[in-house]
Write a protein that holds these residues in place. Sequence first.
Motif, PDB file in Angstrom:
ATOM      1  N   ASP A  49       1.520  -3.382   1.605  1.00  0.00           N
ATOM      2  CA  ASP A  49       1.780  -1.965   1.879  1.00  0.00           C
ATOM      3  C   ASP A  49       0.478  -1.161   1.902  1.00  0.00           C
ATOM      4  OD1 ASP A  49       1.083  -1.208  -0.798  1.00  0.00           O
ATOM      5  OD2 ASP A  49       3.100  -1.716  -1.458  1.00  0.00           O
ATOM      6  N   GLN A  50       0.587   0.075   2.374  1.00  0.00           N
ATOM      7  CA  GLN A  50      -0.598   0.914   2.566  1.00  0.00           C
ATOM      8  C   GLN A  50      -1.344   1.166   1.267  1.00  0.00           C
ATOM      9  OE1 GLN A  50      -1.726   1.751   5.627  1.00  0.00           O
ATOM     10  NE2 GLN A  50      -3.541   2.376   4.479  1.00  0.00           N
ATOM     11  N   PHE A  51      -0.609   1.284   0.166  1.00  0.00           N
ATOM     12  CA  PHE A  51      -1.266   1.525  -1.126  1.00  0.00           C
ATOM     13  C   PHE A  51      -2.201   0.367  -1.486  1.00  0.00           C
ATOM     14  CE2 PHE A  51      -1.366   0.817  -5.734  1.00  0.00           C
ATOM     15  CZ  PHE A  51      -1.966   1.997  -6.140  1.00  0.00           C
ATOM     16  N   LEU A  52      -1.686  -0.878  -1.374  1.00  0.00           N
ATOM     17  CA  LEU A  52      -2.507  -2.041  -1.724  1.00  0.00           C
ATOM     18  C   LEU A  52      -3.676  -2.203  -0.758  1.00  0.00           C
ATOM     19  CD1 LEU A  52       0.133  -4.745  -2.750  1.00  0.00           C
ATOM     20  CD2 LEU A  52      -1.144  -3.150  -4.197  1.00  0.00           C
ATOM     21  N   ARG A  53      -3.463  -1.908   0.499  1.00  0.00           N
ATOM     22  CA  ARG A  53      -4.539  -2.009   1.485  1.00  0.00           C
ATOM     23  C   ARG A  53      -5.632  -0.976   1.174  1.00  0.00           C
ATOM     24  NH1 ARG A  53      -3.054  -5.538   5.210  1.00  0.00           N
ATOM     25  NH2 ARG A  53      -4.867  -5.088   6.497  1.00  0.00           N
TER      26      ARG A  53
ATOM     27  N   GLU B 153      13.051  -9.489   1.071  1.00  0.00           N
ATOM     28  CA  GLU B 153      11.923  -8.555   1.161  1.00  0.00           C
ATOM     29  C   GLU B 153      11.322  -8.297  -0.217  1.00  0.00           C
ATOM     30  OE1 GLU B 153      10.519  -7.611   3.948  1.00  0.00           O
ATOM     31  OE2 GLU B 153      12.070  -8.755   5.013  1.00  0.00           O
ATOM     32  N   VAL B 154      12.167  -8.286  -1.237  1.00  0.00           N
ATOM     33  CA  VAL B 154      11.681  -8.096  -2.606  1.00  0.00           C
ATOM     34  C   VAL B 154      10.792  -9.273  -3.018  1.00  0.00           C
ATOM     35  CG1 VAL B 154      12.355  -8.022  -5.044  1.00  0.00           C
ATOM     36  CG2 VAL B 154      13.572  -6.620  -3.367  1.00  0.00           C
ATOM     37  N   VAL B 155      11.226 -10.487  -2.660  1.00  0.00           N
ATOM     38  CA  VAL B 155      10.429 -11.679  -2.976  1.00  0.00           C
ATOM     39  C   VAL B 155       9.068 -11.590  -2.294  1.00  0.00           C
ATOM     40  CG1 VAL B 155      10.260 -14.179  -2.739  1.00  0.00           C
ATOM     41  CG2 VAL B 155      12.448 -13.139  -3.331  1.00  0.00           C
ATOM     42  N   ILE B 156       9.066 -11.213  -1.022  1.00  0.00           N
ATOM     43  CA  ILE B 156       7.805 -11.085  -0.274  1.00  0.00           C
ATOM     44  C   ILE B 156       6.891 -10.064  -0.947  1.00  0.00           C
ATOM     45  CG2 ILE B 156       6.784 -10.281   1.904  1.00  0.00           C
ATOM     46  CD1 ILE B 156       9.194 -11.525   3.343  1.00  0.00           C
ATOM     47  N   LYS B 157       7.463  -8.922  -1.312  1.00  0.00           N
ATOM     48  CA  LYS B 157       6.652  -7.877  -1.969  1.00  0.00           C
ATOM     49  C   LYS B 157       6.098  -8.362  -3.297  1.00  0.00           C
ATOM     50  CE  LYS B 157       6.571  -3.029  -3.327  1.00  0.00           C
ATOM     51  NZ  LYS B 157       5.662  -3.322  -4.431  1.00  0.00           N
TER      52      LYS B 157
ATOM     53  N   LEU C 227      -6.560  -8.932   2.483  1.00  0.00           N
ATOM     54  CA  LEU C 227      -6.187  -8.024   3.570  1.00  0.00           C
ATOM     55  C   LEU C 227      -5.879  -8.775   4.866  1.00  0.00           C
ATOM     56  CD1 LEU C 227      -8.798  -5.186   2.960  1.00  0.00           C
ATOM     57  CD2 LEU C 227      -6.333  -5.029   2.632  1.00  0.00           C
ATOM     58  N   GLU C 228      -6.634  -9.851   5.101  1.00  0.00           N
ATOM     59  CA  GLU C 228      -6.444 -10.612   6.342  1.00  0.00           C
ATOM     60  C   GLU C 228      -5.215 -11.515   6.292  1.00  0.00           C
ATOM     61  OE1 GLU C 228     -10.147 -12.650   6.708  1.00  0.00           O
ATOM     62  OE2 GLU C 228     -11.199 -10.910   7.564  1.00  0.00           O
ATOM     63  N   PHE C 229      -4.947 -12.072   5.121  1.00  0.00           N
ATOM     64  CA  PHE C 229      -3.851 -13.038   5.012  1.00  0.00           C
ATOM     65  C   PHE C 229      -2.504 -12.358   4.783  1.00  0.00           C
ATOM     66  CE2 PHE C 229      -1.109 -16.147   2.942  1.00  0.00           C
ATOM     67  CZ  PHE C 229      -1.284 -17.254   3.773  1.00  0.00           C
ATOM     68  N   TYR C 230      -2.486 -11.417   3.849  1.00  0.00           N
ATOM     69  CA  TYR C 230      -1.211 -10.753   3.512  1.00  0.00           C
ATOM     70  C   TYR C 230      -1.051  -9.511   4.394  1.00  0.00           C
ATOM     71  CZ  TYR C 230      -1.297 -13.962  -0.418  1.00  0.00           C
ATOM     72  OH  TYR C 230      -1.333 -15.098  -1.184  1.00  0.00           O
TER      73      TYR C 230
END
Length: 290
Positions: A121-125, A87-91, A114-117
């Motif tokens: 998380d909500q902050f980045l979105r 999960e850390v790698v994905i983040k 936004l569509e691909f990833y």
Amino acid sequence: SRLIKRLEKGQIEKVEKQTLKILNEEPDNIDALYAYSFLLSNNNYSKYNLEDAYKNTQKLRLVYKNLKEEKEIKKLKENEIDEFSIEVVIKNIIDSAYSEAKLKNEIVVYTHFLEFYTEADQFLRTESLKAIHSIAYEEASRLNTIEDYQHFINKYPSAKQVPQAKITRNQLGFDKAKLENTVASYQNFIQNFPDAAQVKKAVELRDEKGFEKAKLENTVSSYQNFIENFPDATQFKKALELRDNKAFEEATSLNTIEAFNDFLYKYKAPNQLGLLFIQMEGLVKRNKSL
């Protein structure tokens, strides 16, 4: 894992060769999949590709979740590979993708992010949406037309810039109406922007223009049209008076009982009643004397 350690030492080509060889023989090899995600997300790698890294890591997660043997899970854990590390790698991949989008700072890039990833998380979105809104508003402001502000409002209704976009759009619409300075232009503004701060003034200007037009034509029908179309206008009573005067003038010019009766039936104008009855009495006496 040995592959990760070699990658940390900068042995990118060796890691690539070993990783691809393992994956060719064992497509679900977790150690190799894990290393390959690191490889693809390393910007020193010639085939650096965050999207491929993201897809590879999603596959890695799925394969790991399907593991049943505790012995293999324990071995991976010893190599610092577990659910948390994946999960850390994905983040980290998503964070890197966002950083790249931020550098390019284009609507199309943020939208693709936004569509691909989808697991961002909500902050980045939220930050991506803020950036999209900011870029779009800057473009609307640069073009500075009613249509461009309206497009922004329609496309990004939740943007914090919408209230200001509406204010500017409304002002542009009102300026356009004043430039044309016609009943139709003011009426269009009132209908298109009913919540605009300038509506009250637009109503006043529309009524003034309509009354000017009625007076310029100076006919019963022109005043009647104004009365019917603008019943709340401040000029309403004056229009009634001018209509009645004009209608009485026309009846007087015809000077017939029928014309006066028609006037009385249609208008019932109090200001002209005295003169009307005098005129009608004179006509009756004249007709009797003939």
